[in-house]
Design a protein around this motif. Structure first.
Motif, short mmCIF file in Angstrom:
data_model
loop_
_atom_site.label_atom_id
_atom_site.label_comp_id
_atom_site.label_asym_id
_atom_site.label_seq_id
_atom_site.Cartn_x
_atom_site.Cartn_y
_atom_site.Cartn_z
N ILE A 53 0.83 -1.20 0.00
CA ILE A 53 0.00 0.00 0.00
C ILE A 53 0.87 1.25 0.00
CG2 ILE A 53 -1.63 1.32 1.40
CD1 ILE A 53 -2.91 -1.38 2.17
N VAL A 54 1.95 1.24 0.76
CA VAL A 54 2.85 2.40 0.79
C VAL A 54 3.48 2.62 -0.58
CG1 VAL A 54 5.06 3.21 1.72
CG2 VAL A 54 3.31 2.30 3.26
N GLN A 55 3.87 1.56 -1.24
CA GLN A 55 4.46 1.71 -2.57
C GLN A 55 3.43 2.26 -3.56
OE1 GLN A 55 6.19 -2.15 -3.36
NE2 GLN A 55 8.22 -1.34 -2.93
N LEU A 56 2.19 1.81 -3.47
CA LEU A 56 1.15 2.36 -4.35
C LEU A 56 0.90 3.83 -4.02
CD1 LEU A 56 -1.42 -0.58 -4.43
CD2 LEU A 56 0.12 0.14 -6.26
N ALA A 57 0.91 4.19 -2.74
CA ALA A 57 0.68 5.58 -2.34
C ALA A 57 1.81 6.49 -2.79
CB ALA A 57 0.52 5.65 -0.82
N ARG A 58 3.01 5.93 -2.93
CA ARG A 58 4.15 6.73 -3.40
C ARG A 58 4.13 6.91 -4.91
NH1 ARG A 58 9.11 3.86 -0.68
NH2 ARG A 58 9.71 4.01 -2.84
N GLY A 59 3.18 6.29 -5.58
CA GLY A 59 3.05 6.48 -7.02
C GLY A 59 3.64 5.37 -7.87
N GLU A 60 4.17 4.34 -7.24
CA GLU A 60 4.71 3.23 -8.02
C GLU A 60 3.54 2.40 -8.55
OE1 GLU A 60 7.94 1.11 -6.15
OE2 GLU A 60 8.32 2.82 -4.86
N LYS A 61 3.68 1.87 -9.75
CA LYS A 61 2.59 1.13 -10.38
C LYS A 61 3.02 -0.31 -10.67
CE LYS A 61 -0.19 4.63 -10.92
NZ LYS A 61 -1.32 4.75 -10.05
N PRO A 62 2.13 -1.26 -10.38
CA PRO A 62 2.42 -2.65 -10.77
C PRO A 62 2.35 -2.78 -12.29
CG PRO A 62 0.54 -2.52 -9.29
CD PRO A 62 0.93 -1.14 -9.60
N GLU A 63 3.11 -3.69 -12.81
CA GLU A 63 3.19 -3.86 -14.25
C GLU A 63 1.87 -4.31 -14.87
OE1 GLU A 63 5.88 -6.89 -16.34
OE2 GLU A 63 7.19 -5.18 -15.89
N GLN A 64 1.09 -5.13 -14.14
CA GLN A 64 -0.13 -5.69 -14.71
C GLN A 64 -1.40 -5.04 -14.17
OE1 GLN A 64 -0.12 -9.96 -14.49
NE2 GLN A 64 1.98 -10.09 -15.25
N GLY A 65 -1.30 -3.91 -13.52
CA GLY A 65 -2.50 -3.19 -13.07
C GLY A 65 -2.64 -3.14 -11.57
N THR A 66 -3.11 -2.00 -11.11
CA THR A 66 -3.24 -1.77 -9.67
C THR A 66 -4.37 -2.60 -9.06
OG1 THR A 66 -2.39 0.47 -9.95
CG2 THR A 66 -3.58 0.01 -7.93
N THR A 67 -5.49 -2.70 -9.77
CA THR A 67 -6.65 -3.40 -9.22
C THR A 67 -6.34 -4.87 -8.95
OG1 THR A 67 -8.10 -1.91 -10.43
CG2 THR A 67 -9.07 -3.95 -9.59
N ILE A 68 -5.73 -5.52 -9.91
CA ILE A 68 -5.43 -6.94 -9.73
C ILE A 68 -4.35 -7.13 -8.66
CG2 ILE A 68 -3.70 -7.12 -11.57
CD1 ILE A 68 -5.04 -9.85 -12.23
N PHE A 69 -3.42 -6.17 -8.57
CA PHE A 69 -2.39 -6.26 -7.53
C PHE A 69 -3.01 -6.14 -6.15
CE2 PHE A 69 0.63 -4.12 -4.70
CZ PHE A 69 1.63 -5.08 -4.67
N VAL A 70 -3.92 -5.18 -5.97
CA VAL A 70 -4.56 -5.00 -4.66
C VAL A 70 -5.42 -6.22 -4.32
CG1 VAL A 70 -6.25 -3.62 -3.39
CG2 VAL A 70 -4.46 -2.49 -4.72
N ALA A 71 -6.10 -6.78 -5.32
CA ALA A 71 -6.92 -7.97 -5.07
C ALA A 71 -6.06 -9.13 -4.59
CB ALA A 71 -7.67 -8.35 -6.33
N TYR A 72 -4.94 -9.36 -5.24
CA TYR A 72 -4.05 -10.44 -4.81
C TYR A 72 -3.40 -10.14 -3.46
CZ TYR A 72 -4.26 -13.48 -8.87
OH TYR A 72 -4.68 -14.37 -9.81
#
Length: 119
Positions: A53-72
């Motif tokens: 969550i901290v990495q997402l809040a800092r603006g880093e993006k998962p390669e295959q999409g934020t929604t699927i990353f958060v779900a996993y």
């Protein structure tokens, strides 16, 4: 993603699965020590959830999409505690099997999280 934490969580989950699987093989239900092991693995998953969550809040993006990353990420967080509660309800060897399955599922989710992040 923090690769070392992902590896540590995966190894701990597989060790938990082997330990609970051994108890099931010996026809034993989950015991207090198994629940302590589940708590340790769950703590690693909580730390991973917070770091993700901290990495997402800092603006880093998962390669295959934020929604699927958060779900996993949420699935990895909830996997072992859910197996632990089901194990509490089933105080036979099948409770140990459930806890072992939870450890294996968490290890698979960790591999998928690593892949989604772009590892």
């Amino acid at each position: 993603m923090l690769d070392a934490l992902t590896v540590a969580t995966s190894v701990a989950a597989l060790a938990l699965a082997a330990w609970c699987g051994w108890a099931a093989y010996r026809d034993q239900p989950t015991k207090d020590w198994h629940f302590i092991g589940m708590a340790v693995v769950s703590l690693l998953a909580v730390i991973q959830l917070v770091i993700g969550i901290v990495q997402l809040a800092r603006g880093e993006k998962p390669e295959q999409g934020t929604t699927i990353f958060v779900a996993y990420l949420l699935g990895a967080f909830a996997c072992v505690p859910a197996a632990g509660f089901m194990s509490l309800a089933e105080r036979t060897r099948w409770g140990s099997v459930t806890a072992a399955a939870g450890g294996i599922v968490l290890a698979v989710l960790e591999v998928r999280l690593y892949d989604i992040w772009g590892g």
